[in-house]
Design a protein around this motif. Structure first.
Motif, short mmCIF file in Angstrom:
data_model
loop_
_atom_site.label_atom_id
_atom_site.label_comp_id
_atom_site.label_asym_id
_atom_site.label_seq_id
_atom_site.Cartn_x
_atom_site.Cartn_y
_atom_site.Cartn_z
N ASN A 70 31.95 -74.22 22.30
CA ASN A 70 31.03 -73.33 23.00
C ASN A 70 30.04 -74.16 23.80
O ASN A 70 29.02 -74.61 23.27
CB ASN A 70 30.31 -72.42 22.00
N VAL A 78 33.60 -80.37 32.14
CA VAL A 78 33.79 -79.02 31.58
C VAL A 78 35.00 -78.96 30.65
O VAL A 78 34.96 -78.33 29.58
CB VAL A 78 33.92 -77.97 32.72
N GLU A 130 25.32 -65.82 29.17
CA GLU A 130 26.53 -66.60 28.91
C GLU A 130 27.69 -66.19 29.81
O GLU A 130 28.43 -67.04 30.31
CB GLU A 130 26.95 -66.46 27.44
N GLU A 131 27.83 -64.91 30.06
CA GLU A 131 28.92 -64.43 30.91
C GLU A 131 28.78 -64.96 32.34
O GLU A 131 29.75 -65.42 32.96
CB GLU A 131 28.94 -62.90 30.92
N GLU A 132 27.55 -64.94 32.83
CA GLU A 132 27.27 -65.47 34.18
C GLU A 132 27.53 -66.98 34.22
O GLU A 132 28.06 -67.50 35.21
CB GLU A 132 25.81 -65.17 34.56
N LYS A 170 36.66 -77.45 26.21
CA LYS A 170 37.66 -76.38 26.31
C LYS A 170 37.70 -75.53 25.04
O LYS A 170 37.81 -74.30 25.09
CB LYS A 170 39.04 -77.00 26.58
N ILE A 213 30.79 -71.96 35.84
CA ILE A 213 31.52 -73.21 35.58
C ILE A 213 33.01 -73.10 35.89
O ILE A 213 33.72 -74.12 35.88
CB ILE A 213 31.34 -73.69 34.12
N LYS A 214 33.47 -71.90 36.18
CA LYS A 214 34.89 -71.72 36.48
C LYS A 214 35.26 -72.56 37.71
O LYS A 214 34.56 -72.56 38.72
CB LYS A 214 35.18 -70.24 36.75
N GLU A 236 29.71 -68.63 32.38
CA GLU A 236 31.16 -68.85 32.36
C GLU A 236 31.75 -68.71 33.77
O GLU A 236 32.65 -69.45 34.16
CB GLU A 236 31.84 -67.86 31.41
N LYS A 237 31.22 -67.78 34.53
CA LYS A 237 31.66 -67.62 35.92
C LYS A 237 31.23 -68.82 36.76
O LYS A 237 31.96 -69.29 37.63
CB LYS A 237 31.08 -66.33 36.52
N PHE A 293 28.09 -73.25 26.27
CA PHE A 293 26.82 -72.54 26.46
C PHE A 293 25.88 -72.80 25.29
O PHE A 293 24.71 -73.13 25.48
CB PHE A 293 27.09 -71.04 26.61
#
Length: 243
Positions: free
Chosen positions: A156, A149, A118-120, A153, A125-126, A122-123, A158
């Motif tokens: 979740n 995206v 999930e952390e990857e 906002k 889709i930034k 989030e990066k 993901f």
């Protein structure tokens, strides 16, 4: 023997509800008896390995035997696929995640495969306005979602994607202005059928696919249009058709 095996397999996997829908549509076009259409459809399945969609789309109901045998039906196509392809590699082309990983250097677009990352994600889709989200398998553009995206906002995203089994996430790409003029709602693509012989790829046919009807995919089976491209000149000589 191969024909019989293929026919038996198709019968057991057939969607008879759809088949009878096609029989009704054929009757509307031809005013022929549904029983006679059914018998002719079955005969074409045995003789030409034509499925009920082949029968309808190729207009077999109006063709004589000499013309019917010139068509590349589903069964004949299947024979060539088996002849020219090693089945040990089928999974790479059936599974979009494996395909993207295997052919990464040729894709020229960014992607991520979701698992416990999930952390990857989030990066990833930034700073992205849209992403294209695909199921691992499937065809014809079915099940694919184009997601804005910002619409997630306060949700979740993901979890939404994992719950829907949309695990192949790709960046949103833009096409050249010439392709955009034809239809701007999808990426319009050229599909090339080729045969690898003596380590050289030989193009057999090519088709330009064009999206329609507000769709964001160009697949023929998702209301897109298709038109053959001359593989020697790159020119198009015919109007595009939809299904």
């Amino acid at each position: 023997m191969e024909k019989i095996k293929y026919l038996i397999k198709r019968i057991f996997n057939m969607n008879f509800k759809n088949m009878f829908k096609i029989i009704n549509k054929t009757k509307e076009k031809t005013n022929k008896s549904k029983f006679l259409i059914f018998i002719d459809m079955v005969w074409c399945g045995i003789k030409y390995q034509a499925g009920y969609m082949d029968y309808y789309l190729f207009g077999f109901y109006d063709l004589k035997a000499k013309d019917r045998k010139t068509h590349m039906t589903r069964g004949i196509n299947n024979k060539y696929i088996k002849y020219f392809n090693n089945p040990n590699y089928n999974h790479i082309f059936k599974n979009k995640d494996e395909f993207n990983i295997k052919f990464k250097k040729y894709l020229h677009r960014d992607f991520i495969i979701l698992n416990n990352n999930e952390e990857e994600f989030e990066k990833f889709i930034k700073n992205k306005e849209y992403i294209i989200c695909k199921p691992r398998s499937g065809s014809c553009g079915k099940g694919i979602e184009k997601i804005k995206v910002k619409d997630f906002k306060n949700k979740n995203l993901f979890k939404y994607l994992i719950d829907k089994d949309l695990i192949v996430i790709e960046e949103f790409i833009r096409q050249c202005k010439e392709m955009n003029k034809m239809y701007a709602g999808s990426i319009n693509t050229i599909r090339v059928v080729s045969i690898l012989y003596k380590n050289k790829a030989h193009p057999v046919v090519a088709y330009l696919r064009i999206g329609t009807s507000g769709k964001f995919v160009d697949n023929f089976n998702s209301e897109g249009m298709v038109v053959p491209v001359d593989i020697k000149t790159g020119e198009i000589f015919f109007p595009a058709i939809d299904k």
